[in-house]
Design an enzyme around this catalytic site. Structure first.
Site, mmCIF file in Angstrom:
data_model
loop_
_atom_site.group_PDB
_atom_site.id
_atom_site.type_symbol
_atom_site.label_atom_id
_atom_site.label_comp_id
_atom_site.label_asym_id
_atom_site.label_seq_id
_atom_site.Cartn_x
_atom_site.Cartn_y
_atom_site.Cartn_z
ATOM 1 N N HIS B 126 0.426 -1.244 -0.419
ATOM 2 C CA HIS B 126 0.133 0.088 0.294
ATOM 3 C C HIS B 126 1.054 1.256 -0.576
ATOM 4 O O HIS B 126 2.149 1.301 0.019
ATOM 5 C CB HIS B 126 -1.096 -0.249 0.738
ATOM 6 C CG HIS B 126 -1.855 0.774 1.275
ATOM 7 N ND1 HIS B 126 -1.853 2.245 1.567
ATOM 8 C CD2 HIS B 126 -2.975 0.835 0.962
ATOM 9 C CE1 HIS B 126 -2.960 2.246 1.569
ATOM 10 N NE2 HIS B 126 -3.657 1.988 1.372
ATOM 11 N N ASP B 202 2.848 -4.478 8.063
ATOM 12 C CA ASP B 202 1.171 -3.722 8.181
ATOM 13 C C ASP B 202 0.491 -4.705 7.929
ATOM 14 O O ASP B 202 0.635 -5.236 7.230
ATOM 15 C CB ASP B 202 1.960 -3.100 6.201
ATOM 16 C CG ASP B 202 0.473 -1.959 6.560
ATOM 17 O OD1 ASP B 202 -0.353 -2.518 7.057
ATOM 18 O OD2 ASP B 202 0.282 -1.952 5.234
ATOM 19 N N GLN B 205 -4.698 -5.415 6.711
ATOM 20 C CA GLN B 205 -5.402 -5.889 6.498
ATOM 21 C C GLN B 205 -5.721 -7.354 6.829
ATOM 22 O O GLN B 205 -6.763 -8.395 6.605
ATOM 23 C CB GLN B 205 -5.048 -6.222 4.865
ATOM 24 C CG GLN B 205 -5.769 -4.724 3.741
ATOM 25 C CD GLN B 205 -6.732 -4.512 4.045
ATOM 26 O OE1 GLN B 205 -8.123 -4.913 4.067
ATOM 27 N NE2 GLN B 205 -6.880 -2.963 3.280
ATOM 28 N N LYS B 228 -10.409 -0.425 9.991
ATOM 29 C CA LYS B 228 -11.012 -2.014 9.533
ATOM 30 C C LYS B 228 -11.015 -2.468 10.618
ATOM 31 O O LYS B 228 -11.628 -3.715 9.951
ATOM 32 C CB LYS B 228 -9.109 -2.122 8.907
ATOM 33 C CG LYS B 228 -9.538 -1.201 7.444
ATOM 34 C CD LYS B 228 -7.808 -1.549 6.964
ATOM 35 C CE LYS B 228 -7.298 -0.520 6.148
ATOM 36 N NZ LYS B 228 -8.348 0.233 5.037
ATOM 37 N N CYS B 370 -4.726 2.248 -3.822
ATOM 38 C CA CYS B 370 -3.261 3.199 -2.362
ATOM 39 C C CYS B 370 -2.503 2.138 -2.907
ATOM 40 O O CYS B 370 -1.743 1.561 -2.372
ATOM 41 C CB CYS B 370 -3.632 3.797 -1.407
ATOM 42 S SG CYS B 370 -4.938 4.277 -0.366
HETATM 43 C C1 LIG Z 1 -2.753 -2.200 3.126
HETATM 44 C C2 LIG Z 1 -2.365 -1.683 4.157
HETATM 45 N N1 LIG Z 1 -1.575 -1.080 4.901
HETATM 46 C C3 LIG Z 1 -1.447 0.521 4.878
HETATM 47 C C4 LIG Z 1 -3.634 0.939 5.458
HETATM 48 C C5 LIG Z 1 -3.572 2.117 5.563
HETATM 49 O O1 LIG Z 1 -4.635 2.399 6.514
HETATM 50 P P1 LIG Z 1 -4.886 3.822 7.128
HETATM 51 O O2 LIG Z 1 -5.302 4.867 6.084
HETATM 52 O O3 LIG Z 1 -6.265 3.023 8.461
HETATM 53 O O4 LIG Z 1 -3.890 4.895 7.328
HETATM 54 C C6 LIG Z 1 -4.152 0.379 4.668
HETATM 55 C C7 LIG Z 1 -5.424 0.962 4.125
HETATM 56 O O5 LIG Z 1 -6.066 0.781 2.861
HETATM 57 C C8 LIG Z 1 -3.919 -1.137 3.797
HETATM 58 O O6 LIG Z 1 -4.802 -1.600 3.303
#
Ligand SMILES: Cc1ncc(COP(=O)(O)O)c(C=O)c1O
Lengths: 148, 413
Positions: B126, B202, B205, B228, B370
């Protein structure tokens, strides 16, 4: 699918399936690329302007039916027109999309400027997220015109 | 509806928003990879807290403030247990996962990375786990290496040892938000450590959908977001090993993160306050605590099992109904994927697809999710993504399939 007929009018789908004026023009033709960062849509506009008239236009890029058909209809509508008329059409189209002018004022429709097939895109206004799609080609056209 | 490890019919009742009907049809919410809906218990806990116990934390001597502080710190302990961190102060509350990853890159990265130092990422990250490192490329001259993907969207680990050779950091997702791929986190952490690199996970998910154990993983840092996992937006978590957090400089400066401030400088507070500058999202942290309790009540193993069953049903249903007309990106083996599906359908642009699906209240996301580097590698500008969570069932899969049929009709297939 009640409701969506307004958005996906047959003429829009037709331009989406068979986009008009697809292609490129070789340099030094005025050329601009527009992106819609939200959905990744991309439009390229190539122009040929002679004696203040858009004598040719080619459109490239890829994206959703609204962005692609809007650009396709735009290319049909402006080909052969004087640049001043093209500017007026852009203004009229933006007005139809409820986009304010540079000063933030509502654009009054100019009855002299005919939209023709482009009227079919009127339904987009009801789907605010899609206005960006419909307008992408037009903003790209303006950028290309600046290079003339 | 086929039955699974969770009683989804009863579960749906616990989510007020899922009761909503638009134009007389029920909502089919398939965008939980984006953000999840909230159970009544989370909403009620936050409302009760605001009505009865809201006060500043860590600052005042009165009874109410002590209650609020207890609720806030109680949530930290719940999170600690939920991810099996060794100590509660290894849990740092941030704004979201993005801020948590930025905190690591900024504080640990600037203290430890020099020009030429290597950070290894994967092609399925991401932007939140790419851009903070790009910023260090620009600022420090660090070098990025990338773990590529296999044809079915898993990490291609054949060259991992070479990629990690000499690396300082390996930062990777535990589950892809685009492909649904679950990565072998424990193995990846071990590979990082064998190369002398830090392992940053990370978990955005992964944590909402699976049993998480940062100690079993051997993760050095792990980031995730409350919103989430049935909790409110506005709060995220950075887990960090105590020794690393102790040694790192602070991230943001201000109130709460100091032990002392003088005209000529400051000293930092103990963990975790050191990394929680300013007034935190107090009510949201308390809400996250309620979400954790809710998830523990369901059992994360059950949540995972349920999603394996829903993912399997989705794979079978969509391929049997649409055959070659549908492309489901990512692995087909449900043991290495979650229930998040990026799909391409009959050449209909994702934007158009999501618009048509919305006619029957089927909510899917269209876009680049993203993850633009991954989208480029996949050769697409956008996909439509349907993501299933604990409150989705096989009826929701059928609703998606029916809505896809509707899209075919409009676009003339
Ligand atoms: C794999 C992953 N990492 C990081 C994020 C970032 O999360 P946030 O927007 O809550 O900071 C997301 C959210 O879409 C994600 O799917």
């Amino acid at each position: 699918m009640a409701g969506l007929e307004d958005l996906y009018r047959e003429i829009i789908l037709d331009h989406h399936r068979n986009p008009r004026n697809r292609g490129e023009l070789p340099p030094p033709a005025p050329h601009a690329v527009g992106h819609n960062p939200l959905c990744g849509d991309e439009i390229e506009v190539y122009l040929q302007v002679e004696d203040g008239r858009v004598t040719d236009i080619k459109v490239g890029g890829q994206g959703c039916s609204i962005s692609q058909s809007s650009a396709s209809m735009m290319s049909q509508a402006i080909k052969g027109k004087p640049v001043a008329d093209v500017q007026a059409l852009v203004r009229r189209f933006k007005g139809m999309m409820s986009i304010p002018d540079a000063d933030g004022n509502e654009i009054e429709p100019d009855p002299e400027v005919k939209l023709g097939d482009l009227e079919a895109l009127q339904g987009v206004v009801k789907y605010p997220v899609r206005i960006k799609c419909a307008i992408l080609g037009w903003n790209t056209l303006l950028e290309a015109l600046e290079q003339v | 509806m086929s039955s699974t490890a969770l009683d989804t019919a009863a579960l749906k009742q616990q989510f007020p928003l899922l009761q909503r009907e638009i134009n007389g049809t029920r909502l089919v919410y398939l965008d939980s990879a984006n953000t999840s809906q909230k159970p009544a218990v989370v909403i009620d806990t936050m409302t009760n807290f605001l009505r009865n116990s809201y006060a500043p934390i860590n600052r005042s001597a009165y009874q109410l403030a002590a209650e609020a502080t207890d609720a806030y710190e109680g949530a930290r302990t719940k999170v600690q247990q939920f991810i099996n961190a060794r100590r509660a102060h290894e849990v740092v509350f941030t704004k979201n996962a993005t801020e948590a990853l930025n905190l690591v890159a900024h504080s640990w990265g600037r203290a430890n990375l020099q020009a030429g130092d290597v950070v290894v990422l994967t092609h399925m990250e991401h932007h939140a786990n790419i851009v903070p490192w790009h910023m260090l490329v620009a600022e420090r001259g660090i070098v990025l290496r990338w773990v590529p993907l296999t044809a079915d969207g898993q990490l291609d680990l054949t060259t991992l040892a070479q990629l990690l050779d000499g690396a300082k950091v390996f930062s990777f997702t535990a589950m892809s938000n685009v492909l649904g791929t679950i990565t072998p986190v424990q193995q990846l952490c071990a590979a990082a450590h064998a190369a002398g690199a830090l392992a940053i996970v990370d978990g955005c998910q992964y944590v909402p959908h699976n049993v998480t154990d940062v100690q079993a993983w051997g993760a050095d840092f792990m980031a995730f977001s409350s919103h989430k996992m049935c909790g409110p937006s506005g709060v995220g978590v950075l887990y960090g090993r105590e020794a690393l957090l102790e040694a790192m400089p602070p991230f943001l400066g201000g109130g709460n993160m100091i032990a002392d401030v003088r005209l000529d400088g400051f000293t930092t507070a103990e963990l975790p306050a050191k990394f929680e500058a300013g007034t935190p999202p107090i009510t949201e942290v308390v809400g996250l605590g309620a979400a954790v309790d809710f998830l523990i009540g369901l059992g994360m193993a059950n949540v995972r099992q349920h999603e394996i069953e829903v993912a399997g049903y989705a794979l079978r249903t969509l391929t049997s109904r649409f055959g070659d007309d549908i492309t489901l990106h990512g692995p087909t083996d449900t043991s290495v994927r979650g229930a998040t599906f990026s799909l391409a359908f009959r050449g209909i642009h994702p934007h158009d697809l999501s618009q048509v699906l919305d006619q029957t209240n089927v909510c899917v996301r269209a876009g680049h999710h993203c993850a633009k580097p991954l989208m480029r590698l996949m050769g697409v500008a956008a996909t439509a993504r349907a993501s299933f969570y604990l409150y989705n069932d096989t009826d929701d899969v059928d609703a998606l399939a029916d809505a896809l049929d509707g899209a075919s009709a409009i676009f003339g297939f």
